[in-house]
Design a protein around this motif. Structure first.
Motif, PDB file in Angstrom:
ATOM      1  N   ARG A  19       1.437   9.060   2.300  1.00 32.79           N
ATOM      2  CA  ARG A  19       0.395  10.090   2.157  1.00 32.79           C
ATOM      3  C   ARG A  19      -0.978   9.495   2.460  1.00 32.79           C
ATOM      4  O   ARG A  19      -1.814  10.132   3.104  1.00 32.79           O
ATOM      5  N   SER A  23      -3.577  10.496   5.654  1.00 31.13           N
ATOM      6  CA  SER A  23      -4.906  11.029   5.331  1.00 31.13           C
ATOM      7  C   SER A  23      -6.022  10.476   6.210  1.00 31.13           C
ATOM      8  O   SER A  23      -7.150  10.953   6.132  1.00 31.13           O
ATOM      9  N   THR A  24      -5.730   9.459   7.020  1.00 33.82           N
ATOM     10  CA  THR A  24      -6.786   8.803   7.777  1.00 33.82           C
ATOM     11  C   THR A  24      -6.280   8.301   9.116  1.00 33.82           C
ATOM     12  O   THR A  24      -5.195   7.700   9.196  1.00 33.82           O
ATOM     13  N   ARG A  66     -12.358  11.078   8.206  1.00 35.88           N
ATOM     14  CA  ARG A  66     -13.062  11.495   6.991  1.00 35.88           C
ATOM     15  C   ARG A  66     -13.638  10.331   6.195  1.00 35.88           C
ATOM     16  O   ARG A  66     -14.476  10.524   5.337  1.00 35.88           O
ATOM     17  N   HIS A  96      -8.592   5.330  -3.205  1.00 38.32           N
ATOM     18  CA  HIS A  96      -8.182   6.468  -2.394  1.00 38.32           C
ATOM     19  C   HIS A  96      -7.725   7.603  -3.327  1.00 38.32           C
ATOM     20  O   HIS A  96      -7.118   7.337  -4.374  1.00 38.32           O
TER      21      HIS A  96
END
Length: 135
Positions: A19, A23-24, A66, A96
């Motif tokens: 995950r 996310s990046t 992000r 995170h």
């Protein structure tokens, strides 16, 4: 011999890391040139702590990213490790969001990882992989 609960924990902890990866874009760079441009290793040289790997990824100018910066730590040791990284003094990082979730499989990052911005000091729990993002 691993017990069933050990296997479940390992699976769920890996899913958390996946995950984080999803996310990046910084953890999914497409080619070696981009990796070389954005990744540098900290905790190197004659004073390095040999049981902790530290990577810094620079997200500046990466379309759709992000996080401006990302730090990852892998502590292969059987004890928590404290590191002072002078190049990060005065810079603020937060765990995170996956690590901060109550649903995170491994509560150790949330419960015992620490960061002191003024000293550039990080404490990483034993046998843990964790990620910080720039605040």
């Amino acid at each position: 011999r691993p017990r069933p609960q050990d296997i479940v924990f390992a699976r769920d902890a890996l899913l958390d890391l996946l995950r984080i990866r999803a996310s990046t874009r910084l953890l999914r760079l497409r080619d070696a040139d981009e990796v070389q441009r954005r990744l540098r290793f900290l905790n190197t040289g004659p004073d390095q702590n040999p049981v902790v790997l530290v990577g810094h990824l620079d997200g500046s100018g990466l379309p759709g990213e992000r996080f401006g910066e990302l730090l990852y730590f892998i502590n292969a040791g059987v004890e928590a490790q404290a590191l002072e990284l002078p190049e990060l003094r005065g810079r603020r990082y937060a765990l995170h969001p996956v690590h901060l979730s109550d649903q995170a499989a491994d509560p150790r990052p949330r419960e015992s990882a620490t960061h002191e911005p003024g000293r550039g000091r990080f404490v990483v729990p034993a046998r843990t992989a964790l990620v910080y993002v720039a605040e």
